[in-house]
Structures are given as C-alpha cells and as structure tokens.
Enzyme design. Sequence first.
Site, PDB file in Angstrom:
ATOM      1  N   HIS A  82     -94.040  85.520 -12.682  1.00 38.84           N
ATOM      2  CA  HIS A  82     -92.733  84.807 -12.265  1.00 38.84           C
ATOM      3  C   HIS A  82     -93.433  83.411 -11.865  1.00 38.84           C
ATOM      4  O   HIS A  82     -94.494  83.298 -11.083  1.00 38.84           O
ATOM      5  CB  HIS A  82     -92.147  85.498 -11.038  1.00 38.84           C
ATOM      6  CG  HIS A  82     -91.051  84.711 -10.558  1.00 38.84           C
ATOM      7  ND1 HIS A  82     -89.801  84.977 -11.097  1.00 38.84           N
ATOM      8  CD2 HIS A  82     -90.807  83.947  -9.595  1.00 38.84           C
ATOM      9  CE1 HIS A  82     -88.883  84.360 -10.367  1.00 38.84           C
ATOM     10  NE2 HIS A  82     -89.508  83.626  -9.459  1.00 38.84           N
ATOM     11  N   ASP A 161     -79.095  89.594  -4.138  1.00 41.39           N
ATOM     12  CA  ASP A 161     -79.650  88.232  -4.463  1.00 41.39           C
ATOM     13  C   ASP A 161     -78.600  87.581  -5.082  1.00 41.39           C
ATOM     14  O   ASP A 161     -78.816  86.227  -5.095  1.00 41.39           O
ATOM     15  CB  ASP A 161     -81.113  88.377  -5.254  1.00 41.39           C
ATOM     16  CG  ASP A 161     -81.570  87.061  -5.252  1.00 41.39           C
ATOM     17  OD1 ASP A 161     -82.102  86.237  -4.527  1.00 41.39           O
ATOM     18  OD2 ASP A 161     -81.728  86.567  -6.419  1.00 41.39           O
ATOM     19  N   ARG A 168     -76.667  80.465  -0.741  1.00 41.24           N
ATOM     20  CA  ARG A 168     -77.722  79.458  -0.002  1.00 41.24           C
ATOM     21  C   ARG A 168     -77.524  78.026  -0.903  1.00 41.24           C
ATOM     22  O   ARG A 168     -77.518  77.178  -0.087  1.00 41.24           O
ATOM     23  CB  ARG A 168     -79.091  80.110  -0.063  1.00 41.24           C
ATOM     24  CG  ARG A 168     -79.414  81.242   0.361  1.00 41.24           C
ATOM     25  CD  ARG A 168     -80.622  81.889   0.344  1.00 41.24           C
ATOM     26  NE  ARG A 168     -81.890  81.312  -0.172  1.00 41.24           N
ATOM     27  CZ  ARG A 168     -82.664  81.438  -0.913  1.00 41.24           C
ATOM     28  NH1 ARG A 168     -82.693  82.401  -1.583  1.00 41.24           N
ATOM     29  NH2 ARG A 168     -83.956  80.528  -1.158  1.00 41.24           N
ATOM     30  N   SER A 183     -85.898  86.351  -1.763  1.00 40.40           N
ATOM     31  CA  SER A 183     -85.168  86.533  -3.200  1.00 40.40           C
ATOM     32  C   SER A 183     -86.033  86.791  -4.381  1.00 40.40           C
ATOM     33  O   SER A 183     -85.790  87.568  -5.216  1.00 40.40           O
ATOM     34  CB  SER A 183     -84.838  85.036  -3.273  1.00 40.40           C
ATOM     35  OG  SER A 183     -84.280  84.625  -4.707  1.00 40.40           O
ATOM     36  N   LYS A 187     -86.398  90.859  -6.543  1.00 38.31           N
ATOM     37  CA  LYS A 187     -86.124  90.950  -8.014  1.00 38.31           C
ATOM     38  C   LYS A 187     -87.400  91.417  -8.835  1.00 38.31           C
ATOM     39  O   LYS A 187     -87.154  92.202  -9.727  1.00 38.31           O
ATOM     40  CB  LYS A 187     -85.719  89.714  -8.518  1.00 38.31           C
ATOM     41  CG  LYS A 187     -84.375  89.261  -8.310  1.00 38.31           C
ATOM     42  CD  LYS A 187     -84.014  87.917  -8.838  1.00 38.31           C
ATOM     43  CE  LYS A 187     -84.588  86.653  -8.042  1.00 38.31           C
ATOM     44  NZ  LYS A 187     -84.186  85.121  -7.975  1.00 38.31           N
TER      45      LYS A 187
END
Length: 434
Positions: A82, A161, A168, A183, A187
Amino acid sequence: MLMSELITKKRDGGKLTAGEIKFIVDGYTAGDIPDYQVSAFLMAVFFRGLDREETLHLTMAMRDSGDTLDLSGIPGVKADKHSTGGVGDTTSLVLVPMLASLGVKMAKMSGRGLGHTGGTLDKLESFPGFQTGIPHERFMENVAKVGMVIAGQTADLDPADKKLYALRDVTGTVNSIPLIVSSIMSKKLAAGADVIVLDVKCGKGSFMKTPADAHELAAEMVEIGKLSGKRTIAVVTDMDQPLGNAVGNALEVKEAIATLKGESAGDLLELCLTLGGCVLKAAGMAETVDAARSMLLGTVENGAALAKLKEFVAAQGGDPQSVEDVSLLPSAPVVRQLRAPEGGYIRAVDALGIGMVCLKLGGGRTTKESDVDLSVGAVLQKRVGDKVTPGDVLAVIHASDETHADAAEAELLRCFTIGREAPAPVAFIKEIVE
Ligand code: URA
Ligand code: CA
C-alpha cells in the site's frame, strides 16, 4: 451508551474503551448515528488524538464492519502493498508482477485517483478491456492461479472506512495520524494478506510533509499491523518530486512496462527493489535485502515479471498484446516539448504542482464521478540535481488539444525551480521501519 457522552469524553481528552469505539463505528456504519455527531467526534479526535490502544480498537472495529477475505486456503505467502498516495507512482504495476513471478501470492485492492494523486485502478484501465471490479470468488481464484490480482475494493469490505473517509474529506479531519492509520490498516487487515508492506510518502506531493510526521505514521502503522498478527514493514520515501518520469495514467503504464523490460532504471526501480526486498525477507524467501534485490532484478532480466504482467492483464479481461505493443494503449493527439528558458541546475520539481497540471489536462478527478482521460499527462526529462542549458527539454506534455497544452505549458514551467547552484542531494529512501 450515548453518542453525545462519547463526544464530550474525547473532547475533554478522555480515553475510550474498545466497546465505546465499536459502538461508534457500528452505529455509524448502520446509519444509527448521524453525520453531525460523528463529525464532532472526528474533530475531537483530530485535536485530542488517540493512543495506541484506542487506534487498535478503532482499526479492528473498522475491519470488522463488513466482509473480510480469508486467503488461508491459498498455499504460499500472501502479501499486500500500500502507498499513502503520491504523484507518478506506478510502483504496483512493477512490484506486484515481480513478486508474483517469484511465487509470492499478491492480493491487492487498489483505489482510484482523487485530486492530485493517481490511482492504480485508473492506470490499469489503460489496458483495453481490463476489468477492475471482480467478485470475491474470482479474486481468490486468480490469486491462487495467476499469483496476482489488483482489483477495486468491493462495497462490502470495510464499509465503515468508506463512510468515515467521505466524512473526513469534507470536515477537515483527513490529516490526523490515528485516523489515517486506522483507515489504511483496517482495509489491509480486511483484505487478508500475511505480509503487508507500506510505502509512506514524505514531501510536498503527499499527506505527510515532514520526515518526522512520515516516521510517526510509518511507526504507528507497523505497530498496529504487528498487534494484529501481520508481518508489517514500512518504507518512508521522498515525494517532493514525482516518482519516475511519467505522470498520467497510460504514460505511467508505459513507464512500468519499460521498467519491466529493463529499459528504465532510476527511483521507480529502486523503490520496487526496496519494497520487494522487504516482502521477500518478511516472507522468509531471502536471507538478506541484497539477496532479495538480485532475485527481483532477475525477474526483469529473464522476462518473468513482464510475462506475469501479461498473464495478469489477460486474466482480468485485458488485451495482453497491449503489454508487448504499447502503441495499443491510449495516446494523446497533442505532444509538446517544454523547454528550459534559462540554464543552471534543477533545484526542485514540484510534485503537487505537476499532479495539478495532469488533473487539469483531464487526467484526474475533481469529483468521484469525473471521467478521466487516460492518455494525457507529462513525462519529465529532467530531475532534481540535473544540469540544464537554455533550450533543453524539461518535460514532454501529452494533451487532448492545443488549448490544454498551452495552459499546461505555462503551469508546468512554474513547477521547475532552476538555480545557479546544484542542490544538496536528498535521500530517496528515507527510512525502513520494521
Ligand atoms: N489513504 C487512506 O486510505 N486513508 C487515509 O486516511 C489516508 C490515505
Ligand atoms: Ca512515474
């Protein structure tokens, strides 16, 4: 439990229990707690923070808000990667096939571009016919058979999320480290891999502007990953200037293919070797980072990584021929060179600015529903530290028409800072957090 009491508890600096946090996450996901109360809560968190235990509870509650993927039936090490988001970041398209060709099972869920940052799903759609939305069953099948999947996150994965991130985004509460950690990690945990490698970007083109903030984000994500039983490593990397030379969807796909063909080196390859090295070490497949690097370079030299990319594109409905012959990928009608008005050294290349130029060329999204022109963008010919003489090509602009190219030319020039003296060198890989 009363939501108003939990808001005031956090507002006054109190510590929330696992049960209280779960009440908020479940209540909001189910639609029982309204946006205005959760907005107030997020703002309290923004100012008061969450300690590590609270962050872990929040991450777990978010992970468990929907389906989770169970990859345990698939033999081998399952890994995921990620990035916190940057400009020109094509890493997944290079790194994932490299690792998959070595036998690591890569199960990756990616996102779309928003604002000045690009998204892997948009880039992948440059391959004619490519499908980013595949059902969980096919996802698992392809991880097992092909060894790699890159797909969109399905609606039933981490629904908390999705709601929280959207809220947000419009309440000034994106840039909070515990909220970013929960967040991202919720995931990643829901997606089921054993090894998670995180690329934490640092600099003008990213969320974290300073090395200290990037370090804190990296360290928190690694801790939360470990506390959840996952082998987690984070690498902090520079995002003052764009990664690699290409910025723009199809242009970045071409850059990724050139890298896998061994025709392009530089920071993109370096990042893939570093992130890949961390995965191979964590997976127990390499003793040292050096050994891992040569394994990864080997997949470029023997063509295995490129072959894996082709197999993956075909397995998700894309035209594998477009990997061999990049003229089959989208290309822009207007191609224009941007030349240096003066000589000297490139002192800065503004990643955020270049991301904005590509957005205005039509290559990004201004709203979630915007259409993206996959063909447009810019390819840098000069990078920080390079010497230039007047008239040298700084970048090549790819635009849909002359009007867009004109506007991009003026703005892109402002992204380059040219000075008399060479800048002090900056480390591209800033830190590895294990
Ligand atoms: N990326 C995410 O997925 N979540 C954040 O909060 C920030 C970046
Ligand atoms: Ca790039």
